[in-house]
Design an enzyme around this catalytic site. Structure first.
Site, PDB file in Angstrom:
ATOM      1  CE  LYS A  86      -4.006  -2.206   2.150  1.00  0.00           C
ATOM      2  NZ  LYS A  86      -5.078  -2.085   3.178  1.00  0.00           N
TER       3      LYS A  86
ATOM      4  CE1 TYR B 202      -9.504  -3.360  -0.184  1.00  0.00           C
ATOM      5  CE2 TYR B 202      -8.894  -1.194  -0.975  1.00  0.00           C
ATOM      6  CZ  TYR B 202      -8.572  -2.371  -0.327  1.00  0.00           C
ATOM      7  OH  TYR B 202      -7.303  -2.539   0.186  1.00  0.00           O
TER       8      TYR B 202
ATOM      9  CG  PHE C 204     -13.996   1.718   6.514  1.00  0.00           C
ATOM     10  CD1 PHE C 204     -13.371   1.052   5.457  1.00  0.00           C
ATOM     11  CD2 PHE C 204     -14.771   0.979   7.394  1.00  0.00           C
ATOM     12  CE1 PHE C 204     -13.526  -0.321   5.278  1.00  0.00           C
ATOM     13  CE2 PHE C 204     -14.927  -0.399   7.226  1.00  0.00           C
ATOM     14  CZ  PHE C 204     -14.297  -1.052   6.173  1.00  0.00           C
TER      15      PHE C 204
ATOM     16  NE  ARG D 199      -6.985 -12.778   4.285  1.00  0.00           N
ATOM     17  CZ  ARG D 199      -7.439 -11.546   4.106  1.00  0.00           C
ATOM     18  NH1 ARG D 199      -6.916 -10.767   3.204  1.00  0.00           N
ATOM     19  NH2 ARG D 199      -8.425 -11.081   4.819  1.00  0.00           N
TER      20      ARG D 199
ATOM     21  CB  THR E 128      -8.066  -6.384   8.892  1.00  0.00           C
ATOM     22  OG1 THR E 128      -8.486  -7.485   8.079  1.00  0.00           O
ATOM     23  CG2 THR E 128      -8.297  -5.082   8.156  1.00  0.00           C
TER      24      THR E 128
ATOM     25  NE  ARG F 107      -2.852  -6.111   6.771  1.00  0.00           N
ATOM     26  CZ  ARG F 107      -3.938  -6.652   6.228  1.00  0.00           C
ATOM     27  NH1 ARG F 107      -4.572  -7.653   6.835  1.00  0.00           N
ATOM     28  NH2 ARG F 107      -4.396  -6.204   5.079  1.00  0.00           N
TER      29      ARG F 107
ATOM     30  CG  ASN G 113      -4.117  -2.781   6.582  1.00  0.00           C
ATOM     31  OD1 ASN G 113      -3.872  -2.312   5.476  1.00  0.00           O
ATOM     32  ND2 ASN G 113      -5.201  -3.487   6.837  1.00  0.00           N
TER      33      ASN G 113
ATOM     34  CG  HIS H  89      -5.183  -6.358  -0.996  1.00  0.00           C
ATOM     35  ND1 HIS H  89      -6.442  -6.523  -0.444  1.00  0.00           N
ATOM     36  CD2 HIS H  89      -5.125  -7.219  -2.049  1.00  0.00           C
ATOM     37  CE1 HIS H  89      -7.099  -7.432  -1.143  1.00  0.00           C
ATOM     38  NE2 HIS H  89      -6.331  -7.876  -2.126  1.00  0.00           N
TER      39      HIS H  89
ATOM     40  CD  GLU I  13      -8.128  -9.601  -4.547  1.00  0.00           C
ATOM     41  OE1 GLU I  13      -6.978  -9.898  -4.125  1.00  0.00           O
ATOM     42  OE2 GLU I  13      -9.051  -9.238  -3.806  1.00  0.00           O
TER      43      GLU I  13
HETATM   44  P1  TYD Z   1     -10.903  -6.170   4.434  1.00  0.00           P
HETATM   45  O1  TYD Z   1     -11.090  -6.714   3.052  1.00  0.00           O
HETATM   46  O2  TYD Z   1     -11.984  -6.413   5.446  1.00  0.00           O
HETATM   47  O3  TYD Z   1      -9.536  -6.676   5.116  1.00  0.00           O
HETATM   48  P2  TYD Z   1      -8.165  -7.243   4.534  1.00  0.00           P
HETATM   49  O4  TYD Z   1      -7.375  -6.104   3.932  1.00  0.00           O
HETATM   50  O5  TYD Z   1      -7.462  -7.809   5.767  1.00  0.00           O
HETATM   51  O6  TYD Z   1      -8.501  -8.307   3.532  1.00  0.00           O
HETATM   52  O7  TYD Z   1     -10.722  -4.590   4.353  1.00  0.00           O
HETATM   53  C1  TYD Z   1      -9.998  -4.008   3.309  1.00  0.00           C
HETATM   54  C2  TYD Z   1      -9.279  -2.813   3.834  1.00  0.00           C
HETATM   55  O8  TYD Z   1     -10.206  -1.868   4.337  1.00  0.00           O
HETATM   56  C3  TYD Z   1      -8.345  -3.098   5.021  1.00  0.00           C
HETATM   57  O9  TYD Z   1      -7.109  -3.615   4.631  1.00  0.00           O
HETATM   58  C4  TYD Z   1      -8.243  -1.741   5.646  1.00  0.00           C
HETATM   59  C5  TYD Z   1      -9.594  -1.104   5.378  1.00  0.00           C
HETATM   60  N1  TYD Z   1     -10.473  -1.104   6.575  1.00  0.00           N
HETATM   61  C6  TYD Z   1     -10.662   0.096   7.253  1.00  0.00           C
HETATM   62  O10 TYD Z   1     -10.127   1.134   6.865  1.00  0.00           O
HETATM   63  N2  TYD Z   1     -11.464   0.091   8.368  1.00  0.00           N
HETATM   64  C7  TYD Z   1     -12.068  -1.035   8.823  1.00  0.00           C
HETATM   65  O11 TYD Z   1     -12.796  -0.996   9.852  1.00  0.00           O
HETATM   66  C8  TYD Z   1     -11.843  -2.275   8.125  1.00  0.00           C
HETATM   67  C9  TYD Z   1     -12.469  -3.563   8.582  1.00  0.00           C
HETATM   68  C10 TYD Z   1     -11.041  -2.260   6.985  1.00  0.00           C
END
Ligand code: TYD
Length: 156
Positions: free
Chosen positions: A9, A49, A57, A85, A91, A102, A112, A115, A126
């Site tokens: 990211k 997304y 958010f 993963r 997350t 992370r 974080n 992805h 993807e």
């Molecule tokens: P998600 O697909 O739930 O998680 P991951 O990246 O672990 O597969 O969410 C995508 C991204 O959205 C996540 O990396 C960071 C962001 N996010 C927020 O900003 N706030 C939140 O509360 C959550 C759950 C995710």
């Protein structure tokens, strides 16, 4: 062999973590078969997304993903999707286990660092979204016979 998508990211680039994070995947034994720097757009993020479009958010998440370029990587390996993963961790960086990317490099839910694809089905979609066919390279890493057993490589 499975293929999976990793996006380093904007925060990883700004914080100078790109080499360290890629190095972790390499050292684990995943093969890098595609890599490029990209400036993401609203269009690709709306697709990527889509499952989060109704979240409060969502807008801020997209802004954070467009704040600087990302590094898109495609890694290949046996069960690569689950392995990558697990290496990323939970997350929310504050809850991610130490030893995960992370858990070692961030303190945030949104900022974080990486992805990673969350299922074999999504990984295929993807990888296709971020890489053209000709941007993925097929080669047999010379280390494979020392990383996997012959049955894991499907050679039995
Ligand atoms: P998600 O697909 O739930 O998680 P991951 O990246 O672990 O597969 O969410 C995508 C991204 O959205 C996540 O990396 C960071 C962001 N996010 C927020 O900003 N706030 C939140 O509360 C959550 C759950 C995710």
């Amino acid at each position: 062999m499975e293929k999976t998508l990793v996006l380093l990211k904007p925060g990883a680039l700004q914080r100078g973590l790109v080499g360290e994070v890629i190095s972790r995947f390499e050292k684990r034994g995943l093969s890098l078969i595609g890599i490029k720097m990209m400036q993401l757009t609203d269009e690709i993020l709306n697709e990527h997304y889509a499952h989060l479009a109704d979240k409060p958010f969502f807008g801020k998440l997209k802004d954070s993903m467009m704040a600087a370029p990302v590094i898109a990587c495609c890694f290949e390996g046996v069960e690569a999707v689950a392995v990558v993963r697990a290496m990323a961790g939970a997350t929310n960086g504050r809850q991610a286990a130490p030893g995960t990317i992370r858990g070692d490099y961030c303190m945030s839910n949104q900022q974080n660092v990486v992805h990673t694809s969350d299922s074999v089905e999504n990984a295929a979609v993807e990888v296709n979204r971020f890489f053209k066919k000709e941007e993925l390279f097929k080669y047999s890493p010379m280390s494979w016979p020392f990383q996997y057993s012959t049955d894991e490589l499907g050679n039995d």
